[in-house]
Structure formats: C-alpha cells, structure tokens
Scaffold this motif. Structure first.
Motif, PDB file in Angstrom:
ATOM      1  N   LEU A 229       0.854  -1.183   0.000  1.00 54.95           N
ATOM      2  CA  LEU A 229       0.000   0.000   0.000  1.00 54.95           C
ATOM      3  C   LEU A 229       0.888   1.229   0.000  1.00 54.95           C
ATOM      4  N   ALA A 230       0.526   2.206  -0.802  1.00 51.98           N
ATOM      5  CA  ALA A 230       1.276   3.462  -0.881  1.00 51.98           C
ATOM      6  C   ALA A 230       0.334   4.630  -0.659  1.00 51.98           C
ATOM      7  N   LEU A 231       0.835   5.665   0.040  1.00 50.50           N
ATOM      8  CA  LEU A 231       0.047   6.879   0.230  1.00 50.50           C
ATOM      9  C   LEU A 231       0.957   8.060   0.464  1.00 50.50           C
ATOM     10  N   SER A 232       0.348   9.262   0.432  1.00 49.11           N
ATOM     11  CA  SER A 232       1.079  10.517   0.612  1.00 49.11           C
ATOM     12  C   SER A 232       0.591  11.254   1.842  1.00 49.11           C
ATOM     13  N   GLY A 233       1.517  11.819   2.601  1.00 47.07           N
ATOM     14  CA  GLY A 233       1.134  12.644   3.734  1.00 47.07           C
ATOM     15  C   GLY A 233       0.422  13.915   3.312  1.00 47.07           C
ATOM     16  N   HIS A 234       0.834  14.497   2.191  1.00 42.86           N
ATOM     17  CA  HIS A 234       0.249  15.789   1.799  1.00 42.86           C
ATOM     18  C   HIS A 234      -1.205  15.664   1.376  1.00 42.86           C
ATOM     19  N   LYS A 235      -1.678  14.465   1.120  1.00 42.09           N
ATOM     20  CA  LYS A 235      -3.103  14.266   0.866  1.00 42.09           C
ATOM     21  C   LYS A 235      -3.846  13.821   2.125  1.00 42.09           C
ATOM     22  N   LEU A 236      -3.093  13.505   3.175  1.00 40.80           N
ATOM     23  CA  LEU A 236      -3.667  13.031   4.424  1.00 40.80           C
ATOM     24  C   LEU A 236      -3.476  14.078   5.527  1.00 40.80           C
ATOM     25  N   TYR A 237      -3.500  15.361   5.128  1.00 44.21           N
ATOM     26  CA  TYR A 237      -3.494  16.478   6.082  1.00 44.21           C
ATOM     27  C   TYR A 237      -2.175  16.609   6.836  1.00 44.21           C
ATOM     28  N   ALA A 238      -1.100  16.058   6.271  1.00 44.83           N
ATOM     29  CA  ALA A 238       0.227  16.166   6.882  1.00 44.83           C
ATOM     30  C   ALA A 238       1.214  16.638   5.822  1.00 44.83           C
ATOM     31  N   PRO A 239       1.140  17.912   5.420  1.00 50.14           N
ATOM     32  CA  PRO A 239       1.905  18.398   4.260  1.00 50.14           C
ATOM     33  C   PRO A 239       3.356  18.724   4.596  1.00 50.14           C
ATOM     34  N   PHE A 240       4.138  17.703   4.915  1.00 50.69           N
ATOM     35  CA  PHE A 240       5.543  17.930   5.263  1.00 50.69           C
ATOM     36  C   PHE A 240       6.463  17.026   4.453  1.00 50.69           C
ATOM     37  N   GLY A 241       6.057  16.715   3.214  1.00 48.04           N
ATOM     38  CA  GLY A 241       6.942  16.026   2.286  1.00 48.04           C
ATOM     39  C   GLY A 241       7.218  14.583   2.602  1.00 48.04           C
ATOM     40  N   VAL A 242       6.205  13.847   3.047  1.00 45.54           N
ATOM     41  CA  VAL A 242       6.427  12.446   3.397  1.00 45.54           C
ATOM     42  C   VAL A 242       5.378  11.576   2.719  1.00 45.54           C
ATOM     43  N   GLY A 243       5.776  10.360   2.404  1.00 45.98           N
ATOM     44  CA  GLY A 243       4.865   9.333   1.932  1.00 45.98           C
ATOM     45  C   GLY A 243       5.258   8.032   2.596  1.00 45.98           C
ATOM     46  N   VAL A 244       4.598   6.955   2.217  1.00 42.66           N
ATOM     47  CA  VAL A 244       4.913   5.681   2.852  1.00 42.66           C
ATOM     48  C   VAL A 244       4.595   4.538   1.896  1.00 42.66           C
ATOM     49  N   LEU A 245       5.454   3.528   1.935  1.00 45.93           N
ATOM     50  CA  LEU A 245       5.182   2.238   1.300  1.00 45.93           C
ATOM     51  C   LEU A 245       5.151   1.205   2.410  1.00 45.93           C
ATOM     52  N   VAL A 246       4.039   0.492   2.513  1.00 45.81           N
ATOM     53  CA  VAL A 246       3.871  -0.535   3.530  1.00 45.81           C
ATOM     54  C   VAL A 246       3.625  -1.861   2.829  1.00 45.81           C
ATOM     55  N   GLY A 247       4.295  -2.909   3.271  1.00 46.01           N
ATOM     56  CA  GLY A 247       4.006  -4.196   2.659  1.00 46.01           C
ATOM     57  C   GLY A 247       5.027  -5.263   2.976  1.00 46.01           C
ATOM     58  N   ARG A 248       4.884  -6.380   2.316  1.00 50.94           N
ATOM     59  CA  ARG A 248       5.649  -7.583   2.604  1.00 50.94           C
ATOM     60  C   ARG A 248       7.140  -7.342   2.416  1.00 50.94           C
ATOM     61  N   GLY A 249       7.912  -7.871   3.355  1.00 53.43           N
ATOM     62  CA  GLY A 249       9.320  -7.534   3.398  1.00 53.43           C
ATOM     63  C   GLY A 249      10.218  -8.347   2.499  1.00 53.43           C
ATOM     64  N   ASP A 250       9.760  -9.508   1.986  1.00 49.22           N
ATOM     65  CA  ASP A 250      10.690 -10.382   1.277  1.00 49.22           C
ATOM     66  C   ASP A 250      11.231  -9.765  -0.005  1.00 49.22           C
ATOM     67  N   TRP A 251      10.349  -9.209  -0.850  1.00 49.43           N
ATOM     68  CA  TRP A 251      10.831  -8.571  -2.070  1.00 49.43           C
ATOM     69  C   TRP A 251      11.701  -7.362  -1.741  1.00 49.43           C
ATOM     70  N   LEU A 252      11.328  -6.613  -0.726  1.00 51.87           N
ATOM     71  CA  LEU A 252      12.063  -5.393  -0.385  1.00 51.87           C
ATOM     72  C   LEU A 252      13.437  -5.709   0.174  1.00 51.87           C
ATOM     73  N   ASP A 253      13.553  -6.771   0.967  1.00 51.79           N
ATOM     74  CA  ASP A 253      14.853  -7.143   1.530  1.00 51.79           C
ATOM     75  C   ASP A 253      15.761  -7.787   0.497  1.00 51.79           C
ATOM     76  N   ALA A 254      15.186  -8.359  -0.548  1.00 54.09           N
ATOM     77  CA  ALA A 254      15.994  -9.026  -1.573  1.00 54.09           C
ATOM     78  C   ALA A 254      16.469  -8.059  -2.653  1.00 54.09           C
TER      79      ALA A 254
END
Length: 429
Positions: A229-254
């Motif tokens: 899941l991906a989202l942006s802080g500036h669309k979630l009422y937190a306009p300080f230049g941040v976003g987030v990627l949340v999800g399964r760690g295996d592909w990301l660690d490899a």
C-alpha cells in the motif's frame, strides 16, 4: 437575641476543563474556499502541533547519542509504528517512509523480482502507470466494479496459462496487480477486496495506491488482504513532504537499496564493492530521514484512529451529494464518471462547463469568488481523455472543453462552501 451561625456545606466544583482544539481541524486562510483537497489537503491541527512540539528537539535520527538525537530517533520509530497500526500492517511488513505516493510506487517498481509482470488498469494515475517495467499489462478502463474484477481474473488466468515458465507447467514467475483505491479524477472507489481475492486465486500480489482513499476511509492491509500500500502525507493532512510504502518484506529485503548511502548499510569495507546492505526499512531509507514529515503523518493517523470515522464519512457523503445534485441541476455542467452514477465514491467530483475553457473557469472562480479548484487532466491523461469523450457522447454536446475541472472535499469543507461553488458556476461566464 442570640444568632447561631451554621456554616454552609462545603462544595467542591471541578475547574472547567481546558479547551482542547480539535486535532482534525484544518488550517486555512479566512475567506478562501479550498476545494482542492485531492491535490494537496490542508494541514491538520494534529500535524502542525506535533511538528511545533518536536522542533525545539530537532536533531539527527539514528545518528547521535545526545538527548536530542535519542528523542528524535524515538519519535521517528514511534511514528513508523503508529502508521503501521493505522494501516493494519502485519508482522513482517515493512513501513518505509518515502517522499510521496509516486516515490513509494517507484521504490516498489525497483524492488520487483526479475521477470515480474505488472497488471494495471488504464484508469490509473500516472504514478501507477509510468514506473512499471516494459512488458506490463494494461487492462482497459472497466464500465463497472464487477467488470474490473472479471477482467482482472481473466487476465491473470491467461498470464498463468501462456506466460514465461520457470520450470513448471503454468507460469510461476511473479505477477503484481497495481490498482487504485479511489480514482483521483472521479472519486469512485475500486473494489479492492474483490480484486485482491482475484489476485490470490492466481498467486499474484497486489499493490493499492491509497493516496485518495486513505484520507476518506479506513484502509487495512490485513483486512483487505493486499500485499502493498502506498500513500502521501500531503493528501492526508500532513503536508511535510512524506509518503509511505507498507508491505511484505521479502521482495524489499531481496532488492538493491532504492538509494545507496548512509543508513542503508550494515557494513562498508575498504574495497569498492565490499558492502553489506541493511535489511528492513533502513535498506531503502538512505540519508537523513524526513523526521518532521513522519511525525506529522503519524499524528494525523493517530487522530483519525481515535475519531468517529463513520460520522466523518456520513458528513462527507452528505456534502458530496449536495455538490453532485447542485452540479446536476446546472444544464451546462456535465459530470465525468467511470462507473454508474450511483457507484460508491469519496469526496471528489470532476466536471466540465460546456462552451467554456476549464482553465478560464478555474481562474474566474479564484479571482472573482475566492474558490480554489483544480483544472487540467489531473496526471491521469489516458483516463481523462476517455472520460471527456464519454461525457460528450452521454450528454450529446459538442462544445465540451478538452480538459476538466475538479472539486474535492475533505475535513473542514462546509455546506456553505459547496453552495458557493454551485452558485458561482450558475452565473453567466
């Protein structure tokens, strides 16, 4: 005459409770009507207060032994946990702070295992169209949520049947489905849970672009059974230049680090390529992190987590209905849509004013009525062009402009502001 004085009973009254400002109140400029939340939402009080509280302590994260650095490191990692809880992250999921949704999707695109096929729909924002490798499958814009599920199921079945094989009968190479949670053009919600089930049937993973969904509705990775899941802080009422990627760690660690640099390593030797990269979120967060952005985003997540989301949803839907009914009553305004008129949606409406250039309408709304809306193709050019053609066919009008207008609602929007937009559009150009 003797007077006996009887003392009055002692009563203790609690002091009045101090006024606590609503953490979900949004900042703004008096007199300016902001109906452009889908591009960048205003700052919530919770985000502003969290940043103001931490600023005197601002120091390095993960880098120092001093009291300031220790406090900032704790604040940063607490923010990561708060965001994880808000989004229903599972054990083993990584929460990686990025710049925004586009950055988060690009990070995942870089982390895909070799041979991965990505399946998207043509109705996506550019952030979920452009980062994917060549050979990706782009499905046509569906006419309904049910059609989206059927089309995805059929495409995945065919991919497994005829796709490249890694040794078995059917294709075993990775497949990622990348879909939006809610359209940034029309606000229409996509059937994420059903699409996830279709992905599961064919051993595919799924990414949800929640940039437009998360500000309006709860999003839970575990409940939806989505992988990323991906989202942006500036669309979630937190306009300080941040976003987030949340999800399964295996592909990301490899995968190789998204950025090579300090903080992403566990060891760097004397030889040029003697490097061991960290695992976990640090692997893809090289450099000094955006502490204030993470803290601001977490503060809004915490405030939304404690709020009555059903009440917020009901209020927004009432405003949305008021806006759509008001626009529908104007004979020269045509609403754009992907699905049917009654499809579930968040507080976003795109439309055109027949016979008038959309940029000129937006400029007049701003200069004459102090109303801010968006005009253009909304970084979803293939979808926008299609919907404009369909709107012309549906309305029978040949004088629709080549770009659209978008009004988007959210926290702080009032009925009076909605009425002001409709009233302004009703006036002759």
């Amino acid at each position: 005459m003797t007077v006996t004085l009887v003392p009055a009973p002692l009563t203790l009254s609690a002091p009045p409770a101090p006024h606590r400002p609503d953490p979900l109140a949004v900042l703004g400029v008096p007199g300016e009507i902001n109906l452009d939340h889908a591009a960048s939402a205003p700052c919530a009080r919770a985000a502003a207060d969290a940043v103001a509280e931490l600023l005197p302590w601002y120091a390095s994260v993960h880098r120092g032994a001093g009291a300031l650095s220790r406090r900032c490191t704790l604040a940063y990692e607490r923010a990561r946990q708060t965001v994880a809880d808000f989004l229903g992250a599972r054990p083993g999921d990584h929460v990686i702070f990025t710049r925004n949704t586009t950055d988060a999707v690009n990070l995942l695109a870089r982390a895909l295992p070799a041979g991965t096929t990505v399946v998207t729909f043509a109705g996506e924002h550019h952030a979920n169209l452009l980062p994917w490798p060549r050979g990706s499958v782009r499905l046509p814009v569906p006419a309904s949520p049910a059609e989206a599920v059927r089309a995805l199921d059929a495409a995945l079945r065919e991919l497994r049947r005829v796709g490249p094989r890694s040794g078995g009968g059917a294709s075993e190479l990775p497949v990622l489905v990348a879909v939006t949670g809610a359209s940034n053009m029309t606000g229409e919600r996509w059937p994420v849970a059903e699409l996830a089930r279709a992905a599961r049937r064919h051993d595919a993973r799924i990414l949800v672009d929640a940039a437009q969904l998360a500000p309006h509705a709860p999003v839970d990775l575990a409940a939806l059974d989505v992988d990323y899941l991906a989202l942006s802080g500036h669309k979630l009422y937190a306009p300080f230049g941040v976003g987030v990627l949340v999800g399964r760690g295996d592909w990301l660690d490899a995968a190789p680090p998204y950025l090579a640099g300090g903080g992403a390593t566990s060891h760097v030797g004397a030889a040029t390529h003697d490097v061991r990269w960290a695992t976990g979120p640090a692997r893809h967060e090289a450099g000094t992190p955006n502490l204030l952005g993470a803290v601001a985003l977490a503060a809004v997540c915490a405030a939304l987590g404690e709020a009555d989301r059903d009440a917020l949803h009901a209020r927004e839907q009432a405003l949305l209905t008021r806006l759509r009914n008001g626009l529908a009553a104007l004979p020269h305004v045509v609403e754009l849509r992907i699905f049917g008129p009654d499809a579930p949606r968040v507080g976003i409406v795109s439309f055109v004013v027949a016979g008038r250039d959309s940029a000129e309408v937006a400029a007049q709304l701003a200069s004459t009525h102090r109303i801010g809306v968006r005009d253009g193709l909304f970084c979803a050019h293939p979808l926008a062009r299609r919907l404009l053609v369909e709107a012309a066919a549906r309305s029978g009008r040949r004088d629709l402009p080549p770009t659209a207008l978008r009004a988007s609602l959210g926290l702080g929007t009032t009925a009076a502001e909605v009425d002001a937009l409709v009233s302004a559009l009703a006036q002759p150009g």
